[in-house]
Write an enzyme that holds these catalytic residues in place. Structure first.
Site, PDB file in Angstrom:
ATOM      1  N   TYR A  56      -9.505  -6.357  -3.893  1.00  0.00           N
ATOM      2  CA  TYR A  56     -10.065  -5.632  -2.760  1.00  0.00           C
ATOM      3  C   TYR A  56     -11.396  -5.039  -3.188  1.00  0.00           C
ATOM      4  O   TYR A  56     -11.607  -3.847  -3.194  1.00  0.00           O
ATOM      5  CB  TYR A  56      -9.135  -4.517  -2.277  1.00  0.00           C
ATOM      6  CG  TYR A  56      -7.707  -4.903  -2.002  1.00  0.00           C
ATOM      7  CD1 TYR A  56      -7.341  -6.213  -1.751  1.00  0.00           C
ATOM      8  CD2 TYR A  56      -6.717  -3.941  -2.002  1.00  0.00           C
ATOM      9  CE1 TYR A  56      -6.019  -6.551  -1.513  1.00  0.00           C
ATOM     10  CE2 TYR A  56      -5.396  -4.267  -1.747  1.00  0.00           C
ATOM     11  CZ  TYR A  56      -5.051  -5.575  -1.504  1.00  0.00           C
ATOM     12  OH  TYR A  56      -3.736  -5.886  -1.260  1.00  0.00           O
ATOM     13  N   GLY A  57     -12.298  -5.881  -3.558  1.00  0.00           N
ATOM     14  CA  GLY A  57     -13.598  -5.419  -4.020  1.00  0.00           C
ATOM     15  C   GLY A  57     -14.370  -6.486  -4.771  1.00  0.00           C
ATOM     16  O   GLY A  57     -15.145  -7.163  -4.176  1.00  0.00           O
TER      17      GLY A  57
END
Length: 108
Positions: A56-57
């Site tokens: 998530y990034g």
């Protein structure tokens, strides 16, 4: 808030957790202030389990949780996942190698 014990001798966490993926990935533009407010409200309501992942990034979501939990870290249990890495073209590569485990843990 009801709680659950993780494993035989593990920590006790809230029965309801907060999945934080949408706060920094996949659903459009992120709003850091709003996300932090949601995390704070969850804590206030007794949520202690927060779910995140390296992908998530990468690590953007974990950094967000770090900011939100500053001064309240003892109230939260963070579950973070690794082993699926997004590529620049949007595809994903699975890597459970020892070297990637070390890299992911250090990044987290």
């Amino acid at each position: 808030m009801k709680t659950r014990k993780l494993g035989l001798g593990g920590p006790e966490v809230s029965a309801v957790g907060l999945g934080c993926m949408g706060m920094s990935a996949f659903y459009g533009a992120a709003d850091e202030a709003q996300s932090i407010a949601v995390i704070h409200r969850a804590l206030d309501l007794g949520v202690t389990l927060f779910d995140t992942a390296e992908m998530y990034g990468p690590h953007t979501n974990e950094v967000l949780l770090g900011k939100a939990l500053k001064g309240r870290r003892n109230e939260a249990f963070i579950a973070t996942k690794f082993g699926i890495n997004r590529q620049p073209d949007g595809s994903a590569v699975t890597d459970g190698s020892p070297a990637n485990v070390r890299r992911a843990v250090e990044g987290s």
